[in-house]
Design an enzyme around this catalytic site. Structure first.
Site, PDB file in Angstrom:
ATOM      1  N   GLU A 120       1.353  -0.871  -0.356  1.00  0.00           N
ATOM      2  CA  GLU A 120      -0.074   0.384   0.318  1.00  0.00           C
ATOM      3  C   GLU A 120       0.959   1.242  -0.154  1.00  0.00           C
ATOM      4  O   GLU A 120       2.097   0.929  -0.244  1.00  0.00           O
ATOM      5  CB  GLU A 120      -1.090   0.265   1.059  1.00  0.00           C
ATOM      6  CG  GLU A 120      -1.302  -0.567   0.997  1.00  0.00           C
ATOM      7  CD  GLU A 120      -2.933  -1.051   1.972  1.00  0.00           C
ATOM      8  OE1 GLU A 120      -2.895   0.329   3.407  1.00  0.00           O
ATOM      9  OE2 GLU A 120      -4.208  -1.906   1.978  1.00  0.00           O
ATOM     10  N   HIS A 236      -8.994  10.085   3.481  1.00  0.00           N
ATOM     11  CA  HIS A 236      -8.993   8.605   2.498  1.00  0.00           C
ATOM     12  C   HIS A 236      -9.094   9.386   0.941  1.00  0.00           C
ATOM     13  O   HIS A 236      -9.861  10.046   0.784  1.00  0.00           O
ATOM     14  CB  HIS A 236      -9.760   7.225   2.813  1.00  0.00           C
ATOM     15  CG  HIS A 236      -8.797   6.032   2.612  1.00  0.00           C
ATOM     16  ND1 HIS A 236      -9.003   6.282   0.648  1.00  0.00           N
ATOM     17  CD2 HIS A 236      -8.397   5.610   2.627  1.00  0.00           C
ATOM     18  CE1 HIS A 236      -8.478   4.897   0.504  1.00  0.00           C
ATOM     19  NE2 HIS A 236      -7.761   4.097   1.922  1.00  0.00           N
ATOM     20  N   ARG A 282      -0.822   9.220   1.926  1.00  0.00           N
ATOM     21  CA  ARG A 282      -1.967   9.158   1.659  1.00  0.00           C
ATOM     22  C   ARG A 282      -2.806  10.970   2.246  1.00  0.00           C
ATOM     23  O   ARG A 282      -2.937  11.596   1.071  1.00  0.00           O
ATOM     24  CB  ARG A 282      -2.637   8.914   2.348  1.00  0.00           C
ATOM     25  CG  ARG A 282      -4.005   8.608   2.492  1.00  0.00           C
ATOM     26  CD  ARG A 282      -4.807   7.513   3.594  1.00  0.00           C
ATOM     27  NE  ARG A 282      -4.534   6.446   3.842  1.00  0.00           N
ATOM     28  CZ  ARG A 282      -5.293   4.924   4.045  1.00  0.00           C
ATOM     29  NH1 ARG A 282      -5.298   5.658   6.079  1.00  0.00           N
ATOM     30  NH2 ARG A 282      -5.056   3.866   3.771  1.00  0.00           N
ATOM     31  N   HIS A 343     -11.072   9.802   7.144  1.00  0.00           N
ATOM     32  CA  HIS A 343     -10.671   8.841   7.216  1.00  0.00           C
ATOM     33  C   HIS A 343     -10.710   8.213   8.791  1.00  0.00           C
ATOM     34  O   HIS A 343     -10.615   7.460   9.771  1.00  0.00           O
ATOM     35  CB  HIS A 343     -10.360   8.242   6.231  1.00  0.00           C
ATOM     36  CG  HIS A 343     -10.005   7.010   6.769  1.00  0.00           C
ATOM     37  ND1 HIS A 343     -10.478   6.146   6.296  1.00  0.00           N
ATOM     38  CD2 HIS A 343      -8.405   5.669   6.075  1.00  0.00           C
ATOM     39  CE1 HIS A 343     -10.308   4.051   6.271  1.00  0.00           C
ATOM     40  NE2 HIS A 343      -9.090   4.630   6.529  1.00  0.00           N
ATOM     41  N   ARG A 378      -0.715   9.226   9.697  1.00  0.00           N
ATOM     42  CA  ARG A 378      -0.486   7.846   8.869  1.00  0.00           C
ATOM     43  C   ARG A 378       0.225   6.749   8.070  1.00  0.00           C
ATOM     44  O   ARG A 378      -1.327   7.314   7.285  1.00  0.00           O
ATOM     45  CB  ARG A 378      -1.484   7.330   9.613  1.00  0.00           C
ATOM     46  CG  ARG A 378      -1.399   5.436  10.027  1.00  0.00           C
ATOM     47  CD  ARG A 378      -3.346   5.183  10.742  1.00  0.00           C
ATOM     48  NE  ARG A 378      -4.173   5.230  10.291  1.00  0.00           N
ATOM     49  CZ  ARG A 378      -4.682   4.985   9.346  1.00  0.00           C
ATOM     50  NH1 ARG A 378      -4.365   3.887   9.068  1.00  0.00           N
ATOM     51  NH2 ARG A 378      -5.914   4.938   8.321  1.00  0.00           N
TER      52      ARG A 378
HETATM   53  C1  SIN Z   1      -7.404   0.920   3.093  1.00  0.00           C
HETATM   54  O1  SIN Z   1      -8.018   0.044   2.900  1.00  0.00           O
HETATM   55  O2  SIN Z   1      -7.495   2.064   1.784  1.00  0.00           O
HETATM   56  C2  SIN Z   1      -7.393   2.078   4.345  1.00  0.00           C
HETATM   57  C3  SIN Z   1      -6.508   1.362   5.117  1.00  0.00           C
HETATM   58  C4  SIN Z   1      -5.793   2.158   6.143  1.00  0.00           C
HETATM   59  O3  SIN Z   1      -7.022   3.622   6.726  1.00  0.00           O
HETATM   60  O4  SIN Z   1      -4.516   2.565   6.380  1.00  0.00           O
END
Ligand code: SIN
Length: 534
Positions: A120, A236, A282, A343, A378
């Site tokens: 990710e 998010h 993010r 988020h 985060r």
């Molecule tokens: C996501 O699945 O994109 C969110 C995961 C997260 O908030 O760490």
């Protein structure tokens, strides 16, 4: 408003856990190894932010990965505000905690016995474990909730809403609660653990469920425990933005598997904002999406899945596939319209590395807490791990310390928020959400923040406040917005998720945390752990 009463005649539970996300459920299970636990949660046991987590849980379990790499990624994403010992705790203790979940039966996705891991954003390695594709939180919750519900030492009270913490000479003695009938009761405890989760509901667009109203933050603050980093809210970048559909999370893992962000003109834009393109941190992706929306005068961009096979989309993201389909969008054929949404709250109740707050006998873990582990932004999928690791730390502290059963003081106090008067409140919830979204969103400015601050100044009404959940939730949200505005105004720089259009650059002088308590504001260096004398 403060009320006092005598606790004489009330029974005491050893441990009171408030909240039933991963942090609350896991901590309750561990504490039940020591003594009886009462767990209260404001709705059903399985309803929490955790249940809606899609991506999964980041952990250095692969032999080719290491906690040190995970540490470096976390620190880098945190934009200079992570607390190094807290991050070290997270990444080094995380693998053992996740192994425990596996031993308890959490069905993480695997291929021929080998755990599957996704990469990710801002991770240098694929280390995100997932379950049932994109239903990781739901699967983890199912296993933990089942164990909690069947545990002989845990009493579960669903539909119980904590309205205030009970305080006395030696700190926290439990909570005042509205039960399922709305009747006020008190639960006295030797140690109280707040695990009430996030506060996304203060914004109009959020991936959080209705229960995420920031109650634990308000409860702790009013009881005297300081809060830190409240200016840092994670937006998010990709929530579903489709007429008639809810603001539904489209996991970052979609980009990890090859999803591409395109603007209204079909142009891929992320490479022009950051070298890691769609997998940039993010906060960077959220701001870039916002900027493209502004430039093209639209309220969304597109997530293009055309590089992913139909089979991969259906097997890896079954939940997203089915949900979008139910609103008439077949994501194997068409791009997903997405926009940023609130988020995750990086700020929280200041805790030390044992999960202790400044208020004796009050602990906190999970999203409601702030150990300094997430800094100003985060790292993706670190939150579930945070709930486990710091929940375990509370357990270990209580197991190892010469824990004294407190003598009940002659009088206990409960403080309630009185942010606005009952008469003025009627239509306030949506107005408050609008105000937070407009002024505390992805882009912030001094004049707008000041304007908002004037609108949420606390009331001094003499009218008694109604003790019901809708009223108190709104009061908690309003208090939180006020504190977030104070923090956002103070931080005259841009860092991580806090972007000030009038101070667009980071300022090294601001490598410090803003700590808010009823007695005032303080600033502590980013590398200084919280520590308390109890
Ligand atoms: C996501 O699945 O994109 C969110 C995961 C997260 O908030 O760490």
């Amino acid at each position: 408003m403060k009320i006092t009463f005598s606790p004489a005649g009330l029974g005491t539970t050893p441990f009171l856990v408030i909240g039933s996300g991963i942090a609350g459920l896991y901590t309750a299970l561990k504490l039940a190894e020591i003594a009886n636990v009462t767990l209260i949660t404001k709705e059903a046991l399985e309803e929490s932010n955790t249940s809606y987590a899609q991506g999964g849980i980041a952990v250095a379990l692969s032999p080719a990965d290491s906690p040190d790499l995970h540490y470096t990624d976390t620190i880098q994403a945190g934009a200079g505000l992570c607390l190094p010992p807290a991050v070290a705790t997270l990444v080094h203790e995380g693998p053992e905690r996740v192994q425990e979940l596996i031993a308890w039966g959490v069905p993480f996705d695997a291929d021929a016995g080998t755990l599957l891991m996704t990469r990710e954003a801002a991770h240098s390695f694929p280390r995100v474990l997932h379950a049932d594709g994109d239903a990781s939180g739901r699967e983890i919750t199912k296993v933990l909730a089942q164990r909690v519900a069947g545990h002989p030492r845990i009493t579960v009270k669903e539909n119980h809403y904590a309205v205030a913490l009970l305080t006395g000479e030696e700190g926290c003695y439990g909570a005042m609660v509205l039960d399922e009938n709305g009747t006020r009761t008190s639960i006295l405890a030797e140690a109280t653990i707040l695990a009430t989760g996030g506060s996304g509901q203060i914004f109009t667009d959020t991936t959080n469920p209705a229960v995420a109203t920031g109650d634990g933050l308000a409860l702790a603050y009013l009881a005297g425990a300081p809060l830190a980093d409240l200016e840092f809210v994670q937006f998010h970048p990709t929530a579903l933005h489709l007429e008639g559909a809810p603001c539904f999370l489209i996991t970052e893992a979609v980009r990890g598997e090859g999803g591409i962000l395109r603007n209204q003109r079909g142009v891929r834009f992320m490479p022009s904002y950051h070298e890691q393109a769609e997998l940039a941190p993010r906060d960077v992706v959220a701001r870039s999406v916002w900027s493209e929306m502004e430039k093209t005068g639209t309220d969304h961009v597109y997530l293009d899945l055309s590089l992913l096979s139909t089979e991969l989309i259906k097997s890896r993201f079954p939940n997203i596939y089915e949900t979008c389909l139910s609103y008439g969008l077949d994501i194997t054929k068409a791009p997903i319209p997405v926009a940023p949404a609130a988020h995750y709250m990086m700020g929280g109740i200041a805790i030390d590395l044992h999960g202790r707050t400044a208020l004796p006998r009050l602990f906190a873990c999970g999203e409601v807490a702030n150990s300094g582990v997430h800094g100003a932004n985060r790292l993706a999928s670190n939150s579930l791990l945070d709930g486990l690791v710091f929940g375990y730390r509370i357990f270990r502290y209580l197991q190892n310390s010469p824990w004294q059963r407190p003598d009940l003081p002659p009088e206990l106090a409960a403080v309630f928020p009185t942010e606005t008067s009952p008469e003025l409140l009627a239509a306030d919830r949506s107005a408050l959400k609008e105000l937070a979204s407009t002024h505390l969103g992805i882009i912030r400015r001094e004049d707008a923040l000041q304007n908002a601050q004037r609108q949420v100044a606390p009331a001094s009404s003499a009218t008694p406040i109604p003790l019901n959940r809708p009223y108190l939730e709104l009061q908690n949200m309003r208090l939180l917005v006020r504190l977030m505005l104070d923090a956002a105004l103070s931080r005259r720089e841009s860092r991580g998720s806090h972007y000030r259009a009038d101070y667009p650059d980071p300022d090294p002088a601001w490598a410090k945390r803003i700590v808010l308590s009823p007695t005032g504001v303080s600033f502590i260096p980013a590398d200084q752990p919280f520590s308390w004398s109890w």
